[in-house]
Design a protein around this motif. Sequence first.
Motif, PDB file in Angstrom:
ATOM      1  N   HIS A 176       7.918 -13.953   9.235  1.00  0.00           N
ATOM      2  CA  HIS A 176       7.363 -12.937   8.882  1.00  0.00           C
ATOM      3  C   HIS A 176       6.515 -12.087  10.154  1.00  0.00           C
ATOM      4  O   HIS A 176       5.805 -12.819  11.024  1.00  0.00           O
ATOM      5  CB  HIS A 176       5.553 -13.496   7.632  1.00  0.00           C
ATOM      6  N   GLN A 361      -3.414  -2.600   9.463  1.00  0.00           N
ATOM      7  CA  GLN A 361      -2.067  -2.203   9.006  1.00  0.00           C
ATOM      8  C   GLN A 361      -1.523  -3.902   8.461  1.00  0.00           C
ATOM      9  O   GLN A 361      -0.467  -3.938   7.477  1.00  0.00           O
ATOM     10  CB  GLN A 361      -1.449  -2.035   9.787  1.00  0.00           C
ATOM     11  N   PHE A 362      -1.942  -4.901   8.995  1.00  0.00           N
ATOM     12  CA  PHE A 362      -0.641  -6.381   8.816  1.00  0.00           C
ATOM     13  C   PHE A 362      -1.853  -7.845   7.774  1.00  0.00           C
ATOM     14  O   PHE A 362      -0.917  -8.288   7.019  1.00  0.00           O
ATOM     15  CB  PHE A 362      -0.446  -7.209   9.736  1.00  0.00           C
ATOM     16  N   GLN A 363      -2.656  -7.738   8.048  1.00  0.00           N
ATOM     17  CA  GLN A 363      -3.639  -8.585   7.455  1.00  0.00           C
ATOM     18  C   GLN A 363      -3.612  -8.162   5.632  1.00  0.00           C
ATOM     19  O   GLN A 363      -2.911 -10.034   5.475  1.00  0.00           O
ATOM     20  CB  GLN A 363      -5.250  -8.031   7.965  1.00  0.00           C
ATOM     21  N   SER A 364      -3.509  -7.892   5.453  1.00  0.00           N
ATOM     22  CA  SER A 364      -3.375  -7.521   3.629  1.00  0.00           C
ATOM     23  C   SER A 364      -1.884  -8.238   3.658  1.00  0.00           C
ATOM     24  O   SER A 364      -2.302  -9.143   2.193  1.00  0.00           O
ATOM     25  CB  SER A 364      -3.984  -6.873   3.249  1.00  0.00           C
ATOM     26  N   SER A 365      -1.357  -7.676   3.710  1.00  0.00           N
ATOM     27  CA  SER A 365       0.405  -7.875   3.596  1.00  0.00           C
ATOM     28  C   SER A 365       0.323  -9.436   4.061  1.00  0.00           C
ATOM     29  O   SER A 365       1.297 -10.330   3.017  1.00  0.00           O
ATOM     30  CB  SER A 365       1.469  -7.178   4.530  1.00  0.00           C
ATOM     31  N   PHE A 366      -0.576 -10.219   4.470  1.00  0.00           N
ATOM     32  CA  PHE A 366       0.226 -11.351   5.388  1.00  0.00           C
ATOM     33  C   PHE A 366      -0.653 -12.286   4.601  1.00  0.00           C
ATOM     34  O   PHE A 366       0.110 -13.335   4.327  1.00  0.00           O
ATOM     35  CB  PHE A 366      -0.255 -11.425   6.879  1.00  0.00           C
ATOM     36  N   LYS A 368      -1.131 -11.666   1.106  1.00  0.00           N
ATOM     37  CA  LYS A 368      -0.513 -11.502  -0.063  1.00  0.00           C
ATOM     38  C   LYS A 368       0.894 -12.475  -0.129  1.00  0.00           C
ATOM     39  O   LYS A 368       1.515 -13.166  -0.388  1.00  0.00           O
ATOM     40  CB  LYS A 368      -0.066 -10.096   0.192  1.00  0.00           C
ATOM     41  N   THR A 369       1.671 -12.470   1.153  1.00  0.00           N
ATOM     42  CA  THR A 369       2.890 -13.461   1.516  1.00  0.00           C
ATOM     43  C   THR A 369       2.634 -14.652   1.622  1.00  0.00           C
ATOM     44  O   THR A 369       3.249 -15.524   0.692  1.00  0.00           O
ATOM     45  CB  THR A 369       3.640 -13.244   3.087  1.00  0.00           C
ATOM     46  N   SER A 372       1.790 -15.404  -2.136  1.00  0.00           N
ATOM     47  CA  SER A 372       2.939 -15.223  -2.934  1.00  0.00           C
ATOM     48  C   SER A 372       4.018 -16.267  -2.816  1.00  0.00           C
ATOM     49  O   SER A 372       4.479 -17.329  -3.730  1.00  0.00           O
ATOM     50  CB  SER A 372       3.607 -14.073  -3.315  1.00  0.00           C
TER      51      SER A 372
END
Length: 410
Positions: A176, A361-366, A368-369, A372
């Motif tokens: 990631h 830009q990056f915290q929420s997607s990390f 979320k990963t 998941s």
Amino acid sequence: MTKKLLIIGCVWPEPKSSAAGTRMMQLISLFQSENYKITFATTTSKTDNAFALSTLGIPEVAIQLNDSSFDNFIKSENPDVVLFDRFLTEEQFGWRVAENCPNAFRLLDTEDLHGLRKARELALKAGDTNYRKHLVNDTSKREIASIYRCDLSLIISEAEMELLEKYFKVETNLIHYLPFLLETISKEASEMLPDFHARANFITIGNFFHKPNYQSVLYLKEVIWPGIRKQLPQAELHIFGAYANQKVTQLHKKQDGFLVKGFANQVSEVMQASRVCLAPLQFGAGLKGKLIDAMKNGTPAIMSSIAAEGMFRTLDSNGFIADNPIEFINKAVALYTTETTWKTKQQNGFQIINNRFDKTQFQSSFIKTINSITANLLNHREHNFTGQMLQHQSLQSTKFMSKWIELKNK
């Protein structure tokens, strides 16, 4: 329900000493913003420059290498996520985590790809311009095995993501991209920084425990600085960095304007006093904290392509990229003496920080990963047969070696 994160550190976080320390503090801040209860554990003794994690309410725990006391500790801790700060800590403790807390999410922060850094070091020593011939080294093998054994690994540079995916064929769901996580710089804040005329001299900075930094200073001393000084006889180069030992301090030469200053307690102060940052790194990997510090403080830079790697993508750099020493020298002099160019490059740096490293830009997607994968952890691991195979083999070999060492120590 509050989740628990256990960080197993190879070293104490030293944000004033190294980019790795800054990176760790950013990860801690991210997990705290998600209400994780964090514990930090390490085998190393605390340094003077270590950040006092207790001020953030984070327990600091001493753990033993090759000692079953860790098994009892991690069982009682029972973390949801275990973060290894380098592949070395995963090698040492990963098998114990897998054995005692099999349901814990195993997360590796690579910091930078140590195998890539090693390949470039080997190429430099061999006088070889093609570092890729050296990529399949022992460090790469150990590091990528560690990546496979973990549920997810954090990669700080897009260039390293590409190398793992295309050269080493690592599955994309195991890695990631998570670069430095920075606050944006407002127009008001940038305008408050010292201007071109309020600054003087050149600067380079870096922790001297880190071999690329020492080699870079040697290269400056022997190749780059004499050429700059010849054109700018009044200019000085100020060299800052933690852990400057005798072999570093003996490079200090006042009559040449080559000044080894040692540890900088406030990087922003020394960076804002300087007009140009020099980063002629000859080997290395990851993102360079010295360039981030330069951009945050409005200090344009001259850098090698290795220093620039992963930093700018399609954006214009905060200075010039040059690998040829004569070009490097001439660009440094031009940047130092041309106010209009300097201002343009300074503005580029602010744009890079705001567009490439804005933490939002990056915290929420990390997160979320992580969520998941955690929700489907068994399935995720079943699809990572290589990781299971390596976990089985390394667990057995490391386990018996560790137990032998433990018995020997008794």
